[in-house]
Design a protein around this motif. Structure first.
Motif, mmCIF file in Angstrom:
data_model
loop_
_atom_site.group_PDB
_atom_site.id
_atom_site.type_symbol
_atom_site.label_atom_id
_atom_site.label_comp_id
_atom_site.label_asym_id
_atom_site.label_seq_id
_atom_site.Cartn_x
_atom_site.Cartn_y
_atom_site.Cartn_z
ATOM 1 N N TYR A 28 -35.700 -12.636 -6.377
ATOM 2 C CA TYR A 28 -34.947 -13.518 -5.148
ATOM 3 C C TYR A 28 -34.183 -12.693 -4.174
ATOM 4 N N LEU A 29 -33.461 -11.480 -4.785
ATOM 5 C CA LEU A 29 -32.544 -10.969 -3.769
ATOM 6 C C LEU A 29 -33.323 -10.443 -2.547
ATOM 7 N N ARG A 30 -34.495 -9.661 -3.178
ATOM 8 C CA ARG A 30 -35.667 -9.027 -2.147
ATOM 9 C C ARG A 30 -36.109 -10.124 -1.335
ATOM 10 N N GLN A 31 -36.412 -11.329 -1.561
ATOM 11 C CA GLN A 31 -37.117 -12.299 -0.746
ATOM 12 C C GLN A 31 -35.956 -12.734 0.305
ATOM 13 N N LYS A 32 -34.559 -12.823 -0.116
ATOM 14 C CA LYS A 32 -33.636 -13.056 0.741
ATOM 15 C C LYS A 32 -32.970 -11.896 1.582
ATOM 16 N N ALA A 33 -33.584 -10.838 1.447
ATOM 17 C CA ALA A 33 -33.176 -9.516 2.108
ATOM 18 C C ALA A 33 -31.699 -9.131 1.882
ATOM 19 N N LEU A 34 -31.161 -9.520 0.502
ATOM 20 C CA LEU A 34 -29.767 -9.174 0.073
ATOM 21 C C LEU A 34 -29.747 -8.007 -0.323
ATOM 22 N N LEU A 46 -20.913 -6.390 -6.190
ATOM 23 C CA LEU A 46 -21.864 -5.988 -7.201
ATOM 24 C C LEU A 46 -22.262 -7.327 -8.084
ATOM 25 N N LEU A 47 -23.526 -7.385 -8.512
ATOM 26 C CA LEU A 47 -23.891 -8.306 -9.514
ATOM 27 C C LEU A 47 -23.842 -7.793 -10.846
ATOM 28 N N ILE A 48 -23.276 -8.150 -12.067
ATOM 29 C CA ILE A 48 -23.564 -7.931 -13.166
ATOM 30 C C ILE A 48 -24.238 -9.089 -14.038
ATOM 31 N N ILE A 49 -25.281 -8.856 -14.463
ATOM 32 C CA ILE A 49 -26.345 -9.845 -15.006
ATOM 33 C C ILE A 49 -27.005 -9.571 -16.410
ATOM 34 N N ASP A 50 -26.994 -10.451 -17.029
ATOM 35 C CA ASP A 50 -27.776 -10.447 -18.343
ATOM 36 C C ASP A 50 -29.125 -10.169 -17.974
ATOM 37 N N ILE A 53 -13.349 -11.495 -9.486
ATOM 38 C CA ILE A 53 -14.321 -11.879 -10.351
ATOM 39 C C ILE A 53 -14.693 -13.174 -10.197
ATOM 40 N N THR A 54 -15.945 -13.581 -10.095
ATOM 41 C CA THR A 54 -16.605 -14.821 -9.956
ATOM 42 C C THR A 54 -17.712 -15.035 -11.157
ATOM 43 N N THR A 55 -17.783 -15.822 -11.857
ATOM 44 C CA THR A 55 -18.667 -15.975 -12.929
ATOM 45 C C THR A 55 -19.615 -17.114 -12.877
ATOM 46 N N GLY A 56 -20.667 -17.039 -13.381
ATOM 47 C CA GLY A 56 -21.733 -18.074 -13.427
ATOM 48 C C GLY A 56 -22.474 -18.118 -14.702
ATOM 49 N N GLN A 57 -23.156 -19.071 -15.286
ATOM 50 C CA GLN A 57 -23.836 -19.051 -16.373
ATOM 51 C C GLN A 57 -25.509 -19.592 -16.288
ATOM 52 N N HIS A 58 -25.716 -19.887 -14.850
ATOM 53 C CA HIS A 58 -27.140 -20.204 -14.628
ATOM 54 C C HIS A 58 -27.437 -19.727 -13.332
ATOM 55 N N HIS A 59 -28.707 -19.158 -13.031
ATOM 56 C CA HIS A 59 -29.209 -18.638 -12.021
ATOM 57 C C HIS A 59 -28.947 -19.653 -10.634
ATOM 58 N N SER A 60 -28.855 -21.185 -10.994
ATOM 59 C CA SER A 60 -28.639 -21.764 -9.406
ATOM 60 C C SER A 60 -27.303 -21.535 -9.207
ATOM 61 N N GLU A 61 -26.196 -21.131 -10.167
ATOM 62 C CA GLU A 61 -24.903 -21.235 -9.595
ATOM 63 C C GLU A 61 -24.689 -19.638 -8.837
ATOM 64 N N LEU A 62 -25.588 -18.749 -9.391
ATOM 65 C CA LEU A 62 -25.588 -17.601 -8.397
ATOM 66 C C LEU A 62 -26.098 -18.000 -6.999
ATOM 67 N N TYR A 63 -27.341 -18.650 -6.916
ATOM 68 C CA TYR A 63 -27.838 -18.779 -5.941
ATOM 69 C C TYR A 63 -26.859 -19.682 -4.806
ATOM 70 N N THR A 99 -36.083 -0.286 -14.639
ATOM 71 C CA THR A 99 -35.890 0.911 -13.880
ATOM 72 C C THR A 99 -36.945 0.951 -12.644
ATOM 73 N N LYS A 100 -38.167 0.105 -12.913
ATOM 74 C CA LYS A 100 -39.045 0.258 -11.893
ATOM 75 C C LYS A 100 -38.518 -0.743 -10.680
ATOM 76 N N ALA A 101 -37.758 -1.603 -11.098
ATOM 77 C CA ALA A 101 -37.245 -2.560 -10.280
ATOM 78 C C ALA A 101 -36.092 -2.103 -9.615
#
Length: 212
Positions: free
Chosen positions: A67-73, A49-53, A29-39, A93-95
């Motif tokens: 962002y994930l799509r742009q980076k082809a992740l 797997l990413l588990i996000i609010d 398990i790795t955790t983060g509280q801001h999107h910049s930490e994830l990036y 659901t559309k995403a």
């Protein structure tokens, strides 16, 4: 060992989930509280797997998905959120998120979702999220939706139907008789609980068998 990344700006959530998953499962398990930490993390690692609010400070899950799509992740994303607004669930659901579990659901729903996504490579909607999703499409076949998984051949036929092919077209492409295809179509409708092809397409979209 599967690697999970939990992104939530509420420490009680990240700490609670981390403890639950570490105690009951063999997850890293790795955790983060801001999107910049994830990036920053994604610059040198790729979680299973990413588990996000849905809402992380001034950002949303939709921005992270973009962002994930742009980076082809190609990383599956499980949304774990308090947000149950109709329009938010519809956007998610559309995403094509891998799953949605609300924080109003029982805690074991998050474990079910992770197992379904990682072990079965399928989508998962918790009871609360599924009820909202079904209300979006006017579909009351919840039991069938949750239990039926098409075989590889059935999945292939569903994909062809979503592209507008007729039974004759499908029979020609698969080198099978039209009667065989008609029989398989009927079986797919029966197993899925769909009343017609249009209804089947709604179910297929919800389950992630096709993308609209």
């Amino acid at each position: 060992m599967k690697n999970l990344y939990i992104l939530d700006d509420h420490p009680i959530v990240t700490e609670g989930l981390s403890q639950l998953l570490a105690n009951n499962h063999n997850y890293q398990i790795t955790t983060g509280q801001h999107h910049s930490e994830l990036y920053n993390y994604l610059n040198h690692a790729t979680p299973d797997l990413l588990i996000i609010d849905y809402e992380i400070q001034e950002h949303t899950a939709l921005e992270i998905l973009s962002y994930l799509r742009q980076k082809a992740l190609q990383i599956p994303v499980l949304i774990y959120t308090m947000h149950t607004e109709f329009w938010i669930i519809k956007l998610l659901t559309k995403a094509e998120v891998a799953g949605i579990v609300t924080k109003n659901d029982k805690i074991d729903e998050i474990e079910k979702a992770i197992e379904r996504i990682l072990e079965e490579n399928s989508k998962y909607y918790s009871p609360t999220a599924l009820h909202i999703v079904l209300s979006i499409v006017g579909d009351q076949s919840a039991a069938k939706l949750v239990n039926y998984i098409p075989s590889p051949r059935e999945h292939e036929i569903i994909q062809m139907l979503s592209n507008g092919l007729t039974s004759d077209d499908i029979a020609h492409q698969l080198n099978l008789s039209k009667n065989t295809i008609d029989t398989m179509r009927k079986n797919i409708l029966l197993k899925s609980g769909a009343t017609n092809v249009s209804h089947l397409m709604r179910i297929a979209f919800l389950k992630g068998w096709i993308a609209i």
